[in-house]
Design a protein around this motif. Sequence first.
Motif, PDB file in Angstrom:
ATOM      1  N   LEU A 308       6.196   8.544   4.783  1.00 21.61           N
ATOM      2  CA  LEU A 308       6.166   7.195   5.777  1.00 21.61           C
ATOM      3  C   LEU A 308       5.588   6.110   4.787  1.00 21.61           C
ATOM      4  O   LEU A 308       4.769   6.488   4.052  1.00 21.61           O
ATOM      5  N   ALA A 309       6.204   4.891   5.226  1.00 27.63           N
ATOM      6  CA  ALA A 309       5.449   3.861   4.553  1.00 27.63           C
ATOM      7  C   ALA A 309       4.024   3.588   4.967  1.00 27.63           C
ATOM      8  O   ALA A 309       3.731   3.855   6.305  1.00 27.63           O
ATOM      9  N   GLU A 310       3.049   3.281   4.174  1.00 24.64           N
ATOM     10  CA  GLU A 310       1.744   3.203   4.320  1.00 24.64           C
ATOM     11  C   GLU A 310       1.188   1.541   4.348  1.00 24.64           C
ATOM     12  O   GLU A 310       1.755   0.938   3.306  1.00 24.64           O
ATOM     13  N   GLN A 311       0.564   1.235   5.371  1.00 28.76           N
ATOM     14  CA  GLN A 311       0.040  -0.243   5.304  1.00 28.76           C
ATOM     15  C   GLN A 311      -1.125  -0.603   4.326  1.00 28.76           C
ATOM     16  O   GLN A 311      -1.906   0.391   4.242  1.00 28.76           O
ATOM     17  N   SER A 312      -1.404  -1.356   3.699  1.00 31.51           N
ATOM     18  CA  SER A 312      -2.239  -1.592   2.639  1.00 31.51           C
ATOM     19  C   SER A 312      -3.410  -2.255   3.474  1.00 31.51           C
ATOM     20  O   SER A 312      -3.095  -2.996   4.783  1.00 31.51           O
ATOM     21  N   PHE A 313      -4.685  -2.535   2.962  1.00 30.50           N
ATOM     22  CA  PHE A 313      -5.782  -3.119   3.409  1.00 30.50           C
ATOM     23  C   PHE A 313      -5.931  -4.408   2.704  1.00 30.50           C
ATOM     24  O   PHE A 313      -7.038  -5.179   3.045  1.00 30.50           O
ATOM     25  N   GLU A 314      -4.717  -4.914   2.143  1.00 31.18           N
ATOM     26  CA  GLU A 314      -5.013  -6.170   1.391  1.00 31.18           C
ATOM     27  C   GLU A 314      -4.582  -7.427   2.573  1.00 31.18           C
ATOM     28  O   GLU A 314      -3.979  -7.108   3.496  1.00 31.18           O
ATOM     29  N   TRP A 315      -4.605  -8.537   1.902  1.00 27.52           N
ATOM     30  CA  TRP A 315      -4.245  -9.764   2.747  1.00 27.52           C
ATOM     31  C   TRP A 315      -3.277 -10.520   1.877  1.00 27.52           C
ATOM     32  O   TRP A 315      -3.607 -10.836   1.173  1.00 27.52           O
ATOM     33  N   PRO A 316      -2.051 -10.769   2.500  1.00 27.65           N
ATOM     34  CA  PRO A 316      -1.657 -10.391   3.811  1.00 27.65           C
ATOM     35  C   PRO A 316      -1.212  -8.723   3.444  1.00 27.65           C
ATOM     36  O   PRO A 316      -0.851  -8.495   2.512  1.00 27.65           O
ATOM     37  N   PRO A 317      -1.245  -8.085   4.743  1.00 31.19           N
ATOM     38  CA  PRO A 317      -0.796  -6.676   4.582  1.00 31.19           C
ATOM     39  C   PRO A 317       0.392  -6.476   4.258  1.00 31.19           C
ATOM     40  O   PRO A 317       1.450  -6.958   4.731  1.00 31.19           O
ATOM     41  N   THR A 318       0.744  -5.239   3.188  1.00 37.48           N
ATOM     42  CA  THR A 318       1.955  -4.968   3.095  1.00 37.48           C
ATOM     43  C   THR A 318       2.321  -3.426   3.415  1.00 37.48           C
ATOM     44  O   THR A 318       1.391  -2.907   3.559  1.00 37.48           O
ATOM     45  N   ARG A 319       3.717  -3.004   3.481  1.00 39.91           N
ATOM     46  CA  ARG A 319       3.861  -1.784   3.624  1.00 39.91           C
ATOM     47  C   ARG A 319       4.660  -1.196   2.508  1.00 39.91           C
ATOM     48  O   ARG A 319       5.445  -1.974   1.899  1.00 39.91           O
ATOM     49  N   SER A 320       4.343  -0.091   2.014  1.00 37.22           N
ATOM     50  CA  SER A 320       4.910   0.566   0.741  1.00 37.22           C
ATOM     51  C   SER A 320       4.770   1.904   0.936  1.00 37.22           C
ATOM     52  O   SER A 320       3.801   2.665   1.835  1.00 37.22           O
ATOM     53  N   PHE A 321       5.684   2.678   0.074  1.00 38.85           N
ATOM     54  CA  PHE A 321       5.605   4.075   0.031  1.00 38.85           C
ATOM     55  C   PHE A 321       4.411   4.525  -1.397  1.00 38.85           C
ATOM     56  O   PHE A 321       4.491   3.971  -2.370  1.00 38.85           O
ATOM     57  N   ARG A 322       3.862   5.455  -0.983  1.00 43.28           N
ATOM     58  CA  ARG A 322       3.051   5.861  -2.251  1.00 43.28           C
ATOM     59  C   ARG A 322       3.579   7.341  -2.907  1.00 43.28           C
ATOM     60  O   ARG A 322       3.992   7.992  -2.517  1.00 43.28           O
ATOM     61  N   ALA A 323       3.738   6.903  -4.162  1.00 42.73           N
ATOM     62  CA  ALA A 323       4.404   8.004  -5.107  1.00 42.73           C
ATOM     63  C   ALA A 323       3.253   8.226  -6.121  1.00 42.73           C
ATOM     64  O   ALA A 323       2.642   7.609  -6.610  1.00 42.73           O
ATOM     65  N   LEU A 324       3.202   9.710  -6.250  1.00 42.07           N
ATOM     66  CA  LEU A 324       2.383  10.337  -7.304  1.00 42.07           C
ATOM     67  C   LEU A 324       3.207  11.004  -8.469  1.00 42.07           C
ATOM     68  O   LEU A 324       3.862  11.561  -8.325  1.00 42.07           O
ATOM     69  N   ALA A 325       2.721  10.694  -9.610  1.00 42.72           N
ATOM     70  CA  ALA A 325       3.278  11.159 -10.838  1.00 42.72           C
ATOM     71  C   ALA A 325       2.294  11.738 -12.025  1.00 42.72           C
ATOM     72  O   ALA A 325       1.478  11.209 -12.616  1.00 42.72           O
ATOM     73  N   PRO A 326       2.158  13.259 -11.660  1.00 45.36           N
ATOM     74  CA  PRO A 326       1.288  13.878 -12.682  1.00 45.36           C
ATOM     75  C   PRO A 326       1.684  13.872 -14.143  1.00 45.36           C
ATOM     76  O   PRO A 326       2.815  13.786 -14.495  1.00 45.36           O
ATOM     77  N   LEU A 327       0.549  13.660 -14.832  1.00 48.70           N
ATOM     78  CA  LEU A 327       0.801  13.185 -16.320  1.00 48.70           C
ATOM     79  C   LEU A 327       0.988  14.626 -17.146  1.00 48.70           C
ATOM     80  O   LEU A 327       0.209  15.774 -16.693  1.00 48.70           O
ATOM     81  N   LEU A 328       2.056  14.758 -17.907  1.00 48.96           N
ATOM     82  CA  LEU A 328       2.507  15.941 -18.505  1.00 48.96           C
ATOM     83  C   LEU A 328       1.334  16.064 -19.633  1.00 48.96           C
ATOM     84  O   LEU A 328       0.936  17.399 -19.928  1.00 48.96           O
ATOM     85  N   HIS A 329       1.139  15.046 -20.334  1.00 44.79           N
ATOM     86  CA  HIS A 329       0.150  15.440 -21.458  1.00 44.79           C
ATOM     87  C   HIS A 329      -0.885  14.243 -21.370  1.00 44.79           C
ATOM     88  O   HIS A 329      -0.627  13.226 -22.224  1.00 44.79           O
TER      89      HIS A 329
END
Length: 415
Positions: A308-329
């Motif tokens: 789900l989209a997550e709302q940021s605590f910044e101003w103005p508030p924005t909604r975005s999806f959080r992506a995680l990319a583990p580093l291979l090396h």
Amino acid sequence: MSQRGKRIRAGAVVLGLLLLLGGGAAGIYKLRQVQASETLPVAAAHKGEFSVIVRVRGELRAMRSVQVYAPIVPQLRIAWLAPAGQTIKQGETMVKFDSSASQQQLAQKEAALRQAQASLEQAVAQARITAEQDKSDLEDAKYAVEKAKLEVSKQEIVGQIQAEESRIDLGLAEQHLKVEEATVALHAASDKAKQASLARQRDQAQADVDITKQRIAQMEIKAPITGFLVFSTNYSQGWIDAKPFKVGDNVFAGMSLAEIPDLDTLQMEGKIEETDRGRIVVGQSVRVHVDSLPELAIPAKVGTISPLAEQSFEWPPTRSFRALAPLLHPDERLRPGMNGGMDIVISRIPNAISIPAKALFTRAGKPVVYLAQGGRYRPAEVKVEARNPDEIAISGVADGAMVTLVDPEKQGAKK
């Protein structure tokens, strides 16, 4: 005016108009074809695989991070700390507390334990003596009873008075035997209770010694994992004076002292706009860039995307999806919290002609590039195949063609 004069005049007017149009065309041509003396920055178009990317901003985080807490020991004071901001190995000492007060308590409690043990041993020895004495007295009382019974059995051959005295003596002996038996039971119960009480005191003293030794052992905290040592902020003096823990600080039991992120589990956490979410899936290749180390391009893969989209605590508030990319090396210079970004490769175009994004312009509503040829710059219409923030895949120019990075017409107008 004669007919000949009119023709001459008309011819002059036509010639003037032609000269005017020719001059205007020449001016426009010169404006579009800048002379070689006005050299413009150029770049070469190159052919190869073009990776279509989605670029997102983010920061490095550790998937695995261990919190280190103060032991459950009263009156803790930091005596030594390992250097903060450096890598610490598993099992290495990271914090030492002042143990002088605990050492003094240990000496006092060990003395109390020795005294309790001595009292218990004395009580056991005294109980043995009392038991032996009671056993002797009990045997004497039994002997007296048996003797009195024997005297009573002689009543047929002795006088009545003497027989009555023997019966009285027998009653007294039996009563004395009962008293001795009760005394023996009382002494046994009393000695048992006293020994149990002293044993409990001894056990309590032993427990105090064990607890004190355990506390002294907890005065030295070792790193639970190998990682980057970061000490927590000490808020005991208030939010205004809050600073990381240092030598001499008092610490309450159970407080968070430090955090050790595992540098082998670094991952880039980025925010994906809603317009790009549909093009990104788990497993896509990623190139991670860090602002402080621009020369690095670290390979990774998309590992997780928030459902789900997550709302940021910044101003103005924005909604975005959080992506995680583990580093291979992961590089050894990387640290959690570093700002950067990741280029998520959503598709690849083989044998594509790519140019810098600054080399594409719009002319008459159509995309064009300006080719540098023989000191002049000629516009050429192209077709845009794909766009990236820094480069564009096009068709309509040859591999190796030199394209300008500025608009020659605008450059010429400035001149």
